[in-house]
Design an enzyme around this catalytic site. Sequence first.
Site, PDB file in Angstrom:
ATOM      1  CD  GLU A  46      -2.722   1.504   2.376  1.00  0.00           C
ATOM      2  OE1 GLU A  46      -2.618   0.693   3.293  1.00  0.00           O
ATOM      3  OE2 GLU A  46      -3.508   2.238   2.087  1.00  0.00           O
ATOM      4  CG  HIS A  63      -5.913   1.056  12.527  1.00  0.00           C
ATOM      5  ND1 HIS A  63      -6.531   2.138  12.558  1.00  0.00           N
ATOM      6  CD2 HIS A  63      -5.436   0.654  11.268  1.00  0.00           C
ATOM      7  CE1 HIS A  63      -6.391   2.743  11.347  1.00  0.00           C
ATOM      8  NE2 HIS A  63      -5.445   1.758  10.436  1.00  0.00           N
ATOM      9  CD  GLU A  64      -2.872  -1.904  10.586  1.00  0.00           C
ATOM     10  OE1 GLU A  64      -3.583  -2.002   9.470  1.00  0.00           O
ATOM     11  OE2 GLU A  64      -2.215  -0.902  10.990  1.00  0.00           O
ATOM     12  CD  GLU A  69      -6.089   3.732   6.906  1.00  0.00           C
ATOM     13  OE1 GLU A  69      -6.205   3.678   7.733  1.00  0.00           O
ATOM     14  OE2 GLU A  69      -5.312   2.710   6.125  1.00  0.00           O
ATOM     15  CG  HIS A 113      -7.668  -1.280   7.777  1.00  0.00           C
ATOM     16  ND1 HIS A 113      -8.326  -0.437   7.185  1.00  0.00           N
ATOM     17  CD2 HIS A 113      -6.469  -0.770   8.117  1.00  0.00           C
ATOM     18  CE1 HIS A 113      -7.815   0.553   7.400  1.00  0.00           C
ATOM     19  NE2 HIS A 113      -6.538   0.515   8.054  1.00  0.00           N
ATOM     20  N   GLY A 155       3.194   2.286  10.942  1.00  0.00           N
ATOM     21  CA  GLY A 155       2.720   1.162  12.313  1.00  0.00           C
ATOM     22  C   GLY A 155       2.729  -0.108  11.922  1.00  0.00           C
ATOM     23  CB  ALA A 156       0.672  -2.378  11.336  1.00  0.00           C
ATOM     24  CG  MET A 157       0.143  -3.076   4.763  1.00  0.00           C
ATOM     25  SD  MET A 157      -0.823  -1.392   4.207  1.00  0.00           S
ATOM     26  CE  MET A 157      -2.113  -2.394   3.481  1.00  0.00           C
ATOM     27  CD  GLU A 158      -4.898  -1.740   5.471  1.00  0.00           C
ATOM     28  OE1 GLU A 158      -3.848  -1.384   6.361  1.00  0.00           O
ATOM     29  OE2 GLU A 158      -5.478  -0.820   4.801  1.00  0.00           O
TER      30      GLU A 158
END
Length: 869
Positions: free
Chosen positions: A129, A304-305, A327, A308, A268-271
């Site tokens: 992303e 959060h992830e 988001e 998503h 931070g992180a990726m879903e």
Amino acid sequence: MNIAANPVVEADQTVYLKDYQKPVFLVDSINLDIQVYAEHTQVDANLVMKRQTEGDLVLLGRDLELKSISLNGQVLNVSDYTLDSEQLVIHNAPNEVILETSVIIHPESNTQLEGLYQAASDLYVTQNEPEGFRKITFYPDRPDVLGVFTTRVEADKKYPVLLANGNLLETGLVGEDRHFAIWQDPTKKPSYLFACVIGDLAVLKDRYTTSEGRDVALEIYAEEKDIPKCHIAMEALKHSMRWDEEHYGRPYDLDNYMIVATSAFNMGAMENKGLNIFNTSCVLADEEYTTDAAIMRVQSVIAHEYFHNWTGNRITCRDWFQLCLKEGLTVFRDQSFSEDLQSAAVQRIDDVAVLKAHQFPEDSGPLSHPPRPDHFVEINNFYTATVYEKGAEINRMMATLLGKEKFRKGTDEYFRRHDGQAVTVEDWVAALTAGSGVDLSNFLTWYNQPGTPKLEATGEYDAVAQTYRLSFKQSLKAHAKYPNLKAVPIPVALALFNAETGEQYTLQSEALFENGVKDGVYLFDQEQASIVFTGVTAKPVVSLLRNFSAPVNLEFNYSDEELAFLLQYETNGFNQWQATQTLLERVLLNDHDAAIYVQAIKNTLPALVEKDPLLASRLFDVPSEGYLGSRIDENYNPAVIQEKRNALLNTLARELGQFCKETYLALDPDLQKDFSQAMGVRALKNIMLMMLARQGDVEAFDLAYSQYTNTRNMSERLGALRVLVWNDALQASVALEDFYARFKDEALSLDQWFTVQASHPNATVESIQTLINHPDYDLGVPNRIRAVSGGLNSNPVNTWSFGVEHFVDLAKYLDEKNPILGSRLLQVLSRWYTLAEPQRSDVLASLEALKPQVKSKNVVETLNSMLSI
Ligand code: TRP
Ligand code: ZN
């Protein structure tokens, strides 16, 4: 024409929302074969595509070495397509296409942390992303093209873990030294959600049964020594899965859910579907190695992830202008989850503090943009506080207005209509409107225009009629690129208190919004309007924007006494904090007398420390120099702010000295009933310790050193270390050496060691240079860079003096190596134009000098915007 004298005018690279066109070809399925070797990686792709509209077949690709290409079984000649540095275009393609390509890529030398990259000697991961997939293979790399992915990953056996999205279909050997795994993701997805991982990692396993009875295997992959630090994340994951079922009716849809931790990560992180990739800072959590704040962050990022999966993955964005669709909604959902996890009031305080410290300044400066922008050069520059945090606030406003039940009907309708689709902000608002039965269409204005609205309110009490009239006015600062600004709908949550008794009135007014909630909400959606309350028997104190019901700058002519009243009598902790902050801003920015504040805090704090130490720790907080600076639009002198803030802290230390010491000695985190109260006690004790040192209490450093030594908890250890280091205590160097010796192999803890020193109020060019020259400083690891530059930036006096060169140099260095990070770090300087002279001109000169030295779209776009004020 003299060519040399004229700079080359680059073709305009701006992309516009209004130019959106449907994809010409859709992808039914893609088969990927990724073979990793030490010196290169080969990627073979087989795409099955169907034409949807007229036009050329466009495949995006960057830094790919094309080895072979064939279409429907026929090898293509170079004359059959055009290939440039961004795309491969095939003219006159038939309606049904099977395209086979083979490319060579170089993850081993990819420092940009985008696409497939080597993250450590024993780990390869992906970050796709928004536009990283085009660095893996030629593909219609845009979020509205959804396909079924089957992935074969092949590598040396020294990388035992081979992961990709979906279900594991097959594993096997290739010769003596190599092996492979084949994965298939049954859910159609856009390419930005593709992920694969090749490495040598250990795993923590658990299971979860969904509300539908699906048995899901949960796995968190990390380095062997970090596995004990993965339990908090695992619990948070299960908790999130239950929460999404209970609050949104959304169960998980695959048989496995994997999380992989890496320290080489830009954000931070990726879903990625079923295979999240996380920055270690957002997954590893352990009292001994990470702070309470970091533990809270891990839980919220895990949520959060996970969230998503529905708001982002199953329903994704039509194009990247719609980024805040996924988001903003997902941040709102993770904030609500965290409110349930700890104190709702404190969570709201922390979230609003972030909004006001980052999003408000962004939105009042040269990088201001709407939550849904209508143009960009580099989409990576739009993963901003405005898209995330203001985006979340828009959803919160609609949720506040609707109340729980109607909001749920609205989200149900959104999932019913759009599951499996790539949609727009309009689709979201239309579904909420249809499901709830309340027309929300004018909230679209919030998505489409920049700037923080100013909300001016005045109150008039009529003692004879026993009425109270509140009048409102809204306005927005003009913006060159968005000229047609309109009034926005502003839900104003409010309460009236009887100034004599402190009691809360039951609100009587016909203009209140009917949402089934006890608190009054007035929907102010004109440029000017007023509302009248009846039955107001004595002069009221009004509490406005309760729970921060709208992201606006409120101006109300409270007296300092009225704010002090709210500090003491407001029934909701968030609103108490808000009154405190307003009062402190007046003291620190408008030279109001601190006495009223000090008295109110003295009246309130002792009981609150007993009742709710976590809230007490927030109420006793003084706004940071950085935040205060961001409230100043011209002639900003950081040294003056520093001086005023120190003066206030000195007053507090003097006036509350005895109380601080007693509290410090009496409080014990180990006696608290739960984690969040213990966290509150630790935060309070650290504040008290800082106050003792400020008073010049001779015992302060001994207490700090003994706190440092006698704990295994990182928040306690770090709080004590900070007091010693920032005050140049005798014990500082012993403690720093001890800290280093203990944690030199624990990257996240060592980051803190760098930060404590970089954030020393009297840091200098030399002290920062010493940190940068340290053997453990690493320009390839974003967390380590941020540890130093974030620390430096916590003192604006330093940022705006020697810090300017620090950030300009980083932007220059990272321009090619990691432009995403370079652009973000440069943004630290975006409010340069507010400085008083001569600093303003000095910073401007440094920025101008950087201009000819940078090339990436990321840094160039940011710099141009910063200079176009
Ligand atoms: N979508 C991710 C999130 O929700 C963030 C993200 C966007 C990202 N671009 C990235 C993460 C690049 C890492 C690198 O939070
Ligand atoms: Zn996100």
